[in-house]
Scaffold this motif. Sequence first.
Motif, PDB file in Angstrom:
ATOM      1  N   ILE A   4       1.468  -4.453  14.830  1.00  0.00           N
ATOM      2  CA  ILE A   4       1.152  -5.802  15.294  1.00  0.00           C
ATOM      3  C   ILE A   4       2.101  -6.191  16.424  1.00  0.00           C
ATOM      4  O   ILE A   4       3.090  -5.512  16.680  1.00  0.00           O
ATOM      5  CB  ILE A   4       1.274  -6.829  14.155  1.00  0.00           C
ATOM      6  N   GLU A 448      -4.300 -12.110   8.450  1.00  0.00           N
ATOM      7  CA  GLU A 448      -3.096 -11.330   8.169  1.00  0.00           C
ATOM      8  C   GLU A 448      -2.493 -11.648   6.810  1.00  0.00           C
ATOM      9  O   GLU A 448      -1.455 -11.082   6.439  1.00  0.00           O
ATOM     10  CB  GLU A 448      -2.065 -11.547   9.273  1.00  0.00           C
ATOM     11  N   GLN A 451      -1.874  -8.649   4.718  1.00  0.00           N
ATOM     12  CA  GLN A 451      -0.738  -7.852   5.182  1.00  0.00           C
ATOM     13  C   GLN A 451       0.581  -8.469   4.728  1.00  0.00           C
ATOM     14  O   GLN A 451       1.533  -7.750   4.403  1.00  0.00           O
ATOM     15  CB  GLN A 451      -0.773  -7.742   6.706  1.00  0.00           C
TER      16      GLN A 451
END
Length: 544
Positions: A4, A448, A451
């Motif tokens: 990222i 996200e 994650q």
Amino acid sequence: MPDINCVTSLSPASRSGLLARLGSERFDLLIVGGGITGAGVARDAAHRGLRVALVEKDDFAAGTSSRSSKLIHGGLRYLAMGEVGMVRETARERQAVHQMAPHLAEPCWMVVPARNRASLMKFRAGISTYEKLGAVEDADRNLSWDRGALAEHEPCLRRDEFPWACAYREYLTDDARLVLAVLRDAVGAGAQVAGRLPVVDVIWEGRQVDGVVAACEVSGDRVEIRADAVVNATGPWVERLAQFEEEAATDRLHPSKGVHVVVDAARLPVRNLVIMSTPDKRSVFVLPRGDAVAIGTTDTSYEGKQLLWPEIERSDVAYLLQPLKRYLDVEPLGFDDVVAAWSGVRPLVAQQGKEATEISRKEEVWVGTGGMITVAGGKLTGFRTMAMTVLVFVAERLGRSLGSSPGPNPIPGGNLSSELDACAASVVTATGVERPLADRLVRLYGDEASQVLALGHQPILPGGRVVAGEVDWAVKVDGALTLEDLIYRRTRAAWYTPAERDDLLAPAASLMGDLLGWDEARIISEIDAVRARFASELEFKANA
């Protein structure tokens, strides 16, 4: 760690490398200021192919850009002030921000209570004009709620006083996380970004500004950063930076203080955003979010010196609490019910003879004697179009065409395939976390969130809302360097999880210390600093 775009480099080696790049390269554009304005300019410029650097003296979004009302809105009240063009632009930008970050621009109903049918029709007429200016789709047009609908949708409203209401769409955001996502998008397009790097001087080449000298608060090193164009986007501090360029202050700003207070949702269980009218004919918002409800804002001229953390006076809090008893059928709320509060300074562009409440929120851009481009004013919602305006001046300074601005493409976290509630349900199914926790994470991190949970899905406190993975993410992705960064501007625990914010400090500081190499003394110092910040928010309680 996933592949990222991180907002900044944090290890000593990577920080050293970042400073070396800032000092060795010549940039097309240097932006001073890491709030929403600077972030928006960096994103626009980097996507248009410019070599971009951005420096911020504190943490990103440390000032005004983390102290808003957390709304992406067009400013309905400015229609009455004749600001039709600004309202049209920002009303339409709501949808652009929603496209970029649907988790940070969540459509919600804004409820305008009405005492009678005539008032309702008046409100609907104005709101319908607002919706036309904003090109609102039919499915999101305003609704009329009578007593029965109010009993179902907003039972807290005093239906004896307000038997009608107009409900229209606005968007709830998280301002600090929006800044971080925009900055990460700029980094992904090649921008060099550094926080905790205050400017201490301006570099001159003849009679023109050629860059700045910045002093790193992490390493103590000084770095000269040179660029063909310099943008001053420092918000309430723009005149201070401009004084490096000119001998006298420009006196262009009229700082305005905005205060919000936070109460537990159990004490004020509203379901929607609610507008209340004040005796001085202003509007105050009631803004539910998770376990907390915020009430704000004030709008008073500010002549103090604490631009980063302006004082919260007892009179500010009384002003915000006073309308509640007129509008909402709840037990009266007093000073002791306030569990948190925030205040910020708006960098309004001064208009002679006008008070803060009367001043336009339209941005203004000007070029100083040495060529420094300064931008002030504006609204959070309009950060993208404000960046386009600034880049017109940058292009002129550079003497070349820059091509088209980037569209409202998704920024980090914004690639959602479904509505927020459905996304939260998917997170629950995939990870087994509790639904309130998933709701909170999706609205902070968007796509996200999974994650973040993969870095550590266990709540830091048993039954709490903040998970261990958020600490890793805050440090490794979002550039947090202090416990205040984590609690106030990354997890937002300071204001949105008030029940656990005190107990969260010690375990969160321990986790953060492991990542950043803090010793026990540093951990204690970080905890003490945030506890002092909590106390300062609520100091008004002791000033009876």
